[in-house]
Design a protein around this motif. Structure first.
Motif, short mmCIF file in Angstrom:
data_model
loop_
_atom_site.label_atom_id
_atom_site.label_comp_id
_atom_site.label_asym_id
_atom_site.label_seq_id
_atom_site.Cartn_x
_atom_site.Cartn_y
_atom_site.Cartn_z
N SER A 1 -8.71 -4.29 1.71
CA SER A 1 -9.93 -5.08 1.56
C SER A 1 -9.67 -6.32 0.71
O SER A 1 -10.16 -7.42 1.01
CB SER A 1 -11.02 -4.23 0.93
N THR B 1 0.82 -1.22 0.00
CA THR B 1 0.00 0.00 0.00
C THR B 1 0.85 1.26 0.00
O THR B 1 0.31 2.36 0.09
CB THR B 1 -0.94 0.03 1.22
N PRO C 1 -5.19 7.27 0.41
CA PRO C 1 -5.87 6.53 1.48
C PRO C 1 -7.03 5.66 0.99
O PRO C 1 -7.16 4.50 1.44
CB PRO C 1 -6.36 7.64 2.41
N VAL C 2 -7.84 6.16 0.09
CA VAL C 2 -8.99 5.37 -0.37
C VAL C 2 -8.52 4.15 -1.16
O VAL C 2 -9.13 3.07 -1.08
CB VAL C 2 -9.96 6.23 -1.22
N VAL C 3 -7.42 4.28 -1.87
CA VAL C 3 -6.88 3.15 -2.64
C VAL C 3 -6.23 2.15 -1.70
O VAL C 3 -6.35 0.94 -1.88
CB VAL C 3 -5.89 3.64 -3.71
N ARG C 4 -5.55 2.66 -0.67
CA ARG C 4 -4.97 1.75 0.33
C ARG C 4 -6.05 0.86 0.94
O ARG C 4 -5.84 -0.34 1.15
CB ARG C 4 -4.26 2.55 1.44
N GLN C 5 -7.22 1.46 1.23
CA GLN C 5 -8.30 0.67 1.80
C GLN C 5 -8.79 -0.39 0.83
O GLN C 5 -9.15 -1.50 1.25
CB GLN C 5 -9.45 1.60 2.22
N GLU C 6 -8.78 -0.09 -0.46
CA GLU C 6 -9.16 -1.09 -1.46
C GLU C 6 -8.20 -2.28 -1.42
O GLU C 6 -8.61 -3.44 -1.50
CB GLU C 6 -9.14 -0.48 -2.86
#
Length: 229
Positions: A171, A158, A163-168
């Motif tokens: 997940s 990551t 941040p939003v891509v890290r969460q993807e």
């Protein structure tokens, strides 16, 4: 017998010693976090497991077979899939070409990777170099999955992502743990996210294993001592 056993491994870059005694084990289907401050030997440990760096002392076995004298391509064929730091996709090849370059028979095919990461299927004819950072990371994970490994190694998967891509990506790793039965060795700086997916942790300091245990046993004192800035 553990799926992966790293026992008292030492390694050098030329005359400079980088690992001074690393021990870790991974069981089938287990997620292990390899932790430590920058420069403590995490990526070097991964390089020794994948035989991109030879060891001087100690032993590494995978599924009961010694890796000590094997070249890296034979280690990959045994069932170790690597998602390297920096992604390292082939920029001039298409998404599909990147995925099939190292494909081996098994559950993970272009179709199943496309179901897991729909954006890769949508962009199958697009060059890897034109993808966003997050899409390139999905491609790097998909490429490793298409080797149909029993152990997946993720080195800073990551890093450098929004941040939003890290969460993807987190997940996706969680889904792999729940759905695939893969053993996973993951290096990352996010203690919160590692705590949510990892069963155990191994902490390195100055090229040595200094702590191993369940994530639930990783106290604030330990994180301050070994992981704090």
């Amino acid at each position: 017998m553990s799926l992966l056993e790293v026992s008292n491994v030492t390694a050098f870059y030329g005359p400079s010693q980088a690992l001074f005694g690393v021990d870790l084990t991974i069981e089938e289907g287990e997620v292990v976090a390899l932790m430590g401050r920058n420069g403590m030997g995490k990526t070097t440990t991964i390089a020794t497991i994948c035989r991109m760096l030879t060891t001087k002392d100690g032993n590494i076995t995978f599924a009961g077979q010694s890796l000590d004298n094997l070249p890296s391509h034979k280690v990959a064929r045994l069932g170790i899939g690597l998602v390297p730091e920096g992604r390292r996709c082939f920029a001039g090849l298409t998404v599909e070409e990147n995925l099939i370059a190292a494909a081996r028979p098994g559950y993970w095919t272009f179709e199943t990777v496309g179901e897991f990461f729909p954006r890769l299927k949508e962009r199958r004819d697009q060059s890897a170099g034109s993808l966003s950072g997050g899409e390139q990371q999905m491609l790097a994970i998909g490429r490793a999955l298409m080797t149909n490994p029993t152990l997946l190694i993720l080195d800073e998967a990551t890093e450098g992502l929004a941040p939003v891509v890290r969460q993807e990506i987190w997940s996706a790793i969680a889904r792999l743990k729940e759905q695939s039965g893969l053993a996973i060795l993951v290096v990352d700086k996010s203690l919160k996210e590692l705590s949510s997916i990892a069963d155990r942790a191994v902490i390195l300091e100055k090229g040595q294993s200094v702590w191993q245990g369940a994530m639930t046993d990783l106290t604030s004192e330990l994180t301050d001592k070994y992981l704090g800035v």
